[in-house]
Design an enzyme around this catalytic site. Structure first.
Site, PDB file in Angstrom:
ATOM      1  N   GLY A 141       8.098   7.328  -9.737  1.00 51.83           N
ATOM      2  CA  GLY A 141       7.111   7.372 -10.701  1.00 51.83           C
ATOM      3  C   GLY A 141       5.746   7.343 -11.210  1.00 51.83           C
ATOM      4  O   GLY A 141       4.799   7.821 -10.197  1.00 51.83           O
ATOM      5  N   CYS A 142       5.157   5.850 -11.433  1.00 53.36           N
ATOM      6  CA  CYS A 142       3.763   6.223 -11.730  1.00 53.36           C
ATOM      7  C   CYS A 142       2.711   5.616 -10.189  1.00 53.36           C
ATOM      8  O   CYS A 142       2.058   6.041  -9.990  1.00 53.36           O
ATOM      9  CB  CYS A 142       3.213   5.230 -12.913  1.00 53.36           C
ATOM     10  SG  CYS A 142       3.524   5.595 -14.267  1.00 53.36           S
ATOM     11  N   ALA A 143       3.076   4.982  -9.077  1.00 55.49           N
ATOM     12  CA  ALA A 143       3.143   4.521  -7.777  1.00 55.49           C
ATOM     13  C   ALA A 143       2.647   5.978  -7.171  1.00 55.49           C
ATOM     14  O   ALA A 143       2.402   5.960  -6.029  1.00 55.49           O
ATOM     15  CB  ALA A 143       3.814   4.129  -7.068  1.00 55.49           C
ATOM     16  N   GLY A 144       3.495   7.797  -7.874  1.00 53.18           N
ATOM     17  CA  GLY A 144       3.454   8.263  -6.979  1.00 53.18           C
ATOM     18  C   GLY A 144       2.560   8.445  -6.296  1.00 53.18           C
ATOM     19  O   GLY A 144       2.323   9.376  -5.448  1.00 53.18           O
ATOM     20  N   LEU A 335       0.971   1.036  -9.546  1.00 56.32           N
ATOM     21  CA  LEU A 335       2.377   0.567  -9.593  1.00 56.32           C
ATOM     22  C   LEU A 335       3.499   0.766 -10.760  1.00 56.32           C
ATOM     23  O   LEU A 335       2.878   2.041 -11.297  1.00 56.32           O
ATOM     24  CB  LEU A 335       2.196  -0.492 -10.957  1.00 56.32           C
ATOM     25  CG  LEU A 335       1.068  -1.845 -10.297  1.00 56.32           C
ATOM     26  CD1 LEU A 335       0.748  -2.522 -11.550  1.00 56.32           C
ATOM     27  CD2 LEU A 335       1.692  -2.376  -8.840  1.00 56.32           C
TER      28      LEU A 335
END
Length: 350
Positions: A141-144, A335
């Protein structure tokens, strides 16, 4: 000790369809206003995101009809391949390389399913060699963007002199749903856009910016904070806790421990480069990192111009920070689902 991976080039790409936030809000009123009693209250979210415009792989009208898995997947494959190629070609040109020079490809994506994976689908267009190593990464997700950079840097460091291409591509707009009358879906509708970023890393020679170190923190019992529900119509977003409040309460201690594992403290960081989930998340980050209000200026610019594109977003911020001139040490943070904090330190020699 093997040489650290260096950032050779960085490029970004956006799809051509531009959605003004005021137009998205007007359409959301049409779709949800009469069906969701609390929509009037929830509609304030659209003006609180800090977003002015976003980009999507499909024209605006496409999103106003109900879509199932086959249509969403077809749109994903077409749009993701186009963005992948565009971002990668820009990064290759900037590094004065061709696809034939790439030894490893790391593909980060959590907003669609492709088997064969995206880098295989575009291999012919980009001219990858038959012996190229492929590392598709799903579910971060956004941490990728940050975790993908960490993975790509370790692969480059393991084989000095080889060229590692990282591409993070997300089509968040394809997860927008007309059938889910939930606050989480309204938040997603107010935030998400599409985009891609590509980087080339190499260890052993060249590059003023080096990937110094990386670290992650996984909080227990936090699966409900962010993720996907999967049903016959597609992905449905999970937001069951308020992320800004979680950041304010929990991020600083985790970050302190990550830095300690690197032999660093917060005082060693000259610039924070953060994934901007939205205006409230940016405010929470400035508070918990003890930064002056407005310090995360590139983050605010990216969220205003592009919305939350998940994994690539922090790399858009890095691109702007890099163009403005990086200080000696920067810390990238993001995050994502898990719930996870991912961090990478960069060392820059002027």
């Amino acid at each position: 000790m093997p040489p650290k991976a260096a950032l050779i080039s960085l490029a970004t790409s956006l799809p051509p369809n531009v959605f003004l936030q005021k137009d998205v809000l007007a359409a959301a009123w049409e779709v949800f206003g009469s069906r969701l009693p609390q929509f009037e209250t929830l509609s304030s979210i659209f003006s609180n995101t800090g977003i002015i415009k976003r980009h999507g792989v499909k024209p605006f009208e496409w999103y106003l009809e109900r879509r199932g898995w086959p249509e969403r997947t077809a749109a994903f494959l077409e749009g993701a391949e186009t963005l992948f190629v565009d971002a990668a070609e820009k990064a290759l040109a900037s590094a004065q390389l061709s696809g034939h020079d790439i030894d490893t490809v790391v593909t980060v994506c959590s907003t669609g399913i492709a088997t064969p994976s995206l880098e295989a689908r575009v291999a012919g267009k980009l001219g990858f060699r038959s012996d190229v190593s492929r590392v598709p990464v799903f579910g971060l997700g956004c941490a990728g963007g940050v975790s993908g950079l960490s993975i790509a840097a370790r692969l480059a460091q393991a084989r000095p002199g080889t060229n590692v291409l990282l591409v993070a591509v997300e089509l968040c707009s394809l997860a927008l749903r007309l059938d889910e009358l939930t606050k989480a879906n309204i938040v997603a509708t107010s935030l998400f856009g599409d985009g891609a970023a590509a980087m080339i890393l190499r260890a052993g020679d060249g590059g003023a910016t080096r990937i110094e170190n990386s670290g992650e923190h996984l909080w227990p019992a936090t699966l409900d904070i962010m993720g996907w529900n999967v049903d016959p119509e597609g992905f449905g977003v999970i937001f069951q806790r308020t992320i800004p409040d979680f950041v304010t309460a929990n991020f600083s201690p985790a970050l302190t421990q990550i830095l300690a594992n690197m032999g660093l403290t917060m005082a060693d960081i000259d610039r924070f480069i953060c994934h901007p989930g939205g205006a409230r998340v940016i405010n929470a980050l400035e508070t918990t990192l003890a930064l002056h209000q407005g310090a995360l200026d590139h983050e605010r610019q990216v969220i205003a111009d592009c919305g939350n594109m998940s994994a690539p977003t922090v790399l858009f911020v890095l691109e702007r920070a890099r163009n403005a001139g990086l200080p000696p040490r920067s810390l990238l943070t993001a995050l994502g689902p898990g719930f996870t904090a991912s961090c990478v330190t960069l060392r820059h020699a002027a």
